[in-house]
Enzyme design. Structure first.
Site, PDB file in Angstrom:
ATOM      1  N   CYS A 239       0.880  -1.183   0.000  1.00 29.36           N
ATOM      2  CA  CYS A 239       0.000   0.000   0.000  1.00 29.36           C
ATOM      3  C   CYS A 239       0.909   1.222   0.000  1.00 29.36           C
ATOM      4  CB  CYS A 239      -0.913   0.005   1.221  1.00 29.36           C
ATOM      5  SG  CYS A 239      -1.826  -1.537   1.493  1.00 29.36           S
ATOM      6  N   ALA A 240       1.576   1.472  -1.116  1.00 28.01           N
ATOM      7  CA  ALA A 240       2.786   2.295  -1.118  1.00 28.01           C
ATOM      8  C   ALA A 240       2.579   3.802  -1.211  1.00 28.01           C
ATOM      9  CB  ALA A 240       3.700   1.851  -2.260  1.00 28.01           C
ATOM     10  N   ALA A 241       1.535   4.262  -1.910  1.00 28.23           N
ATOM     11  CA  ALA A 241       1.388   5.710  -2.136  1.00 28.23           C
ATOM     12  C   ALA A 241       1.233   6.451  -0.797  1.00 28.23           C
ATOM     13  CB  ALA A 241       0.182   5.973  -3.027  1.00 28.23           C
ATOM     14  N   GLY A 243       4.569   7.154  -1.051  1.00 27.29           N
ATOM     15  CA  GLY A 243       5.925   6.691  -1.285  1.00 27.29           C
ATOM     16  C   GLY A 243       6.947   7.001  -0.211  1.00 27.29           C
ATOM     17  N   GLY A 244       6.564   7.683   0.843  1.00 26.25           N
ATOM     18  CA  GLY A 244       7.527   8.027   1.886  1.00 26.25           C
ATOM     19  C   GLY A 244       8.145   6.813   2.548  1.00 26.25           C
ATOM     20  N   LYS A 245       7.330   5.811   2.860  1.00 25.98           N
ATOM     21  CA  LYS A 245       7.845   4.588   3.484  1.00 25.98           C
ATOM     22  C   LYS A 245       8.605   3.737   2.464  1.00 25.98           C
ATOM     23  CE  LYS A 245       4.375   4.269   7.188  1.00 25.98           C
ATOM     24  NZ  LYS A 245       3.573   5.470   6.896  1.00 25.98           N
ATOM     25  N   ASP A 263      -0.085  -0.015  -5.275  1.00 27.30           N
ATOM     26  CA  ASP A 263      -1.174   0.724  -4.653  1.00 27.30           C
ATOM     27  C   ASP A 263      -2.450   0.443  -5.427  1.00 27.30           C
ATOM     28  OD1 ASP A 263      -1.225   2.970  -2.379  1.00 27.30           O
ATOM     29  OD2 ASP A 263      -2.805   3.409  -3.832  1.00 27.30           O
ATOM     30  N   ASP A 310       1.094  -1.027   5.028  1.00 29.03           N
ATOM     31  CA  ASP A 310       0.659   0.207   5.689  1.00 29.03           C
ATOM     32  C   ASP A 310      -0.778   0.449   5.233  1.00 29.03           C
ATOM     33  OD1 ASP A 310       1.034   2.525   7.297  1.00 29.03           O
ATOM     34  OD2 ASP A 310       1.241   3.712   5.471  1.00 29.03           O
ATOM     35  N   CYS A 363      -1.739   4.386  10.810  1.00 24.66           N
ATOM     36  CA  CYS A 363      -1.544   5.647  11.528  1.00 24.66           C
ATOM     37  C   CYS A 363      -2.756   5.885  12.420  1.00 24.66           C
ATOM     38  CB  CYS A 363      -1.291   6.816  10.582  1.00 24.66           C
ATOM     39  SG  CYS A 363      -2.558   7.070   9.326  1.00 24.66           S
TER      40      CYS A 363
END
Length: 411
Positions: A239-241, A243-245, A263, A310, A363
């Site tokens: 669940c990448a977008a 992209g920070g992680k 994503d 995430d 989060c």
């Protein structure tokens, strides 16, 4: 240019659409070609109005003796009161400029704001005596839920935290050669106790544009660092977008190995690609894939050493930073969210190697989305064991809230 009129327009749009206030503000600043100070003032009015919404409505009901108001008049009064009682705008400007946009309601708005100005000290003195949901403008159901989970003292600390202004943090991008030396020349960057993070007195826009750093809260590093991918491994960020992680994973891998960044949202993929390119995360392969769908994954039958999940969540850990999240949540949403989260885990587990690690993260600070999901997964999968888990509670950890748990598939 009447900033109060623009504020009311943004807030009315926010009420009528599912869009976030910050996006609506960006649109309005561009359309009105506002100067820096005017744009900042517009942001202050709109975001603080949303931050103090319940308190403002409490005052409006008092000052109007509970009079029924149409939506526009109520927004105008909220905008006037936030200036007078919270932002400290001089009375003549706050009243006159707000009355000027009130149209047929100008007499009412003028009378209410002038009364509020006269009764300023009395109104402000009420705040400590009000229920938490009103004093801190948090949804009543969330306050009740938090008190049940963590007690009144911790709930009040969280409410206070959510009302504070979130600072800007950046993470140094070590995939960009020379980033250390370049960032050291930028004034106003204070090292955070989380490695590679800095708190910014002023946003370093040029450094961000060049990919020397990336704007993200220190809490976002917990999950990728817990996953701890090694150079040469095969890794999935499911669940990448935005992209920070993913960029942290690429940095931990030293640019060596295979990193798939997936994503489910096609509209978020361009930003994901753009961010990873700017951050020199060249090993990341970006793909559109929904792990809740029946469609085959873009990586075929490949199995992964490590998987980061995430997952979409309620965002209850980041309500200080995403101010309007609190007004978009409903209590019935938590159970379906947990089902979605569990479904993503079940789907992704099919691609985890024996001996491999999966980090589940949110989060959120809500047990229904965190510990309870992990407990259910472990109960259904005896081949998994919980290696570690951590919950970041904002008032205690002084970061955004987050949860992460590392599950290991027995070899």
């Amino acid at each position: 240019m009447n900033i109060r009129r623009l504020s009311v327009e943004v807030l009315e749009s926010w009420q009528k659409t599912p869009r976030f206030a910050i996006d609506l503000l960006d649109d309005k600043v561009r359309q009105a070609t506002l100067s820096g100070p005017n744009a900042a003032f517009l942001h202050d009015i709109v975001l603080n109005t949303l931050r103090q919404l319940s308190l403002l409505d409490h005052w409006i009901d008092q000052l109007t003796n509970g009079k029924h108001l149409d939506h526009r008049t109520r927004w105008i009064l909220r905008v006037g009161l936030i200036q007078l009682l919270i932002l400290g705008v001089p009375s003549h400007a706050a009243v006159n400029e707000t009355v000027a946009v009130a149209g047929r309601a100008s007499a009412l708005v003028n009378a209410v704001l002038r009364r509020a100005d006269r009764e300023r000290e009395k109104l402000l003195a009420q705040i400590p005596t009000l229920p938490l949901a009103i004093a801190y403008s948090q949804p009543e159901f969330l306050v009740r839920r938090w008190i049940k989970i963590m007690g009144k003292e911790m709930t009040e600390a969280l409410c206070q935290w959510n009302q504070s202004i979130a600072p800007t943090f950046v993470r140094i991008n070590r995939l960009h050669e020379g980033a250390d030396e370049r960032l050291a020349q930028i004034p106003g960057l204070t090292p955070h106790n989380e490695e590679d993070f800095f708190e910014c007195a002023n946003t370093p826009r040029e450094a961000l544009k060049q990919g020397l750093c990336y704007a993200q809260d220190p809490s976002t590093a917990m999950a990728p660092r817990m996953l701890a991918p090694l150079p040469g491994e095969t890794v999935l960020d499911a669940c990448a977008a935005p992209g920070g992680k993913t960029a942290i994973l690429a940095q931990l891998m030293c640019g060596q190995g295979k990193l798939f960044a997936c994503d489910s949202s096609s509209t978020r993929l361009p930003r994901l690609r753009e961010n990873l390119t700017r951050l020199h995360a060249h090993i990341a392969q970006v793909h559109l894939h929904d792990f809740l769908s029946d469609s085959p994954p873009p990586f075929g039958d490949l199995l992964f050493d490590r998987i980061l999940l995430d997952v979409p969540c309620s965002n209850t850990g980041v309500m200080r930073r995403r101010i309007d999240v609190r007004w978009r949540l409903n209590e019935p949403e938590f159970a379906p969210l947990a089902q979605t989260q569990r479904g993503i885990v079940e789907s992704a587990l099919r691609y985890l190697k024996p001996g491999g690690s999966l980090v589940y993260s949110t989060c959120s600070i809500d047990p229904e989305e965190n510990q309870q999901v992990v407990k259910a997964v472990l109960a259904a999968h005896p081949e998994l064991e919980l290696a570690e888990s951590r919950l970041l509670f904002p008032p205690k950890d002084q970061t955004d809230g987050a949860y992460a748990a590392r599950l290991v598939r027995k070899a």
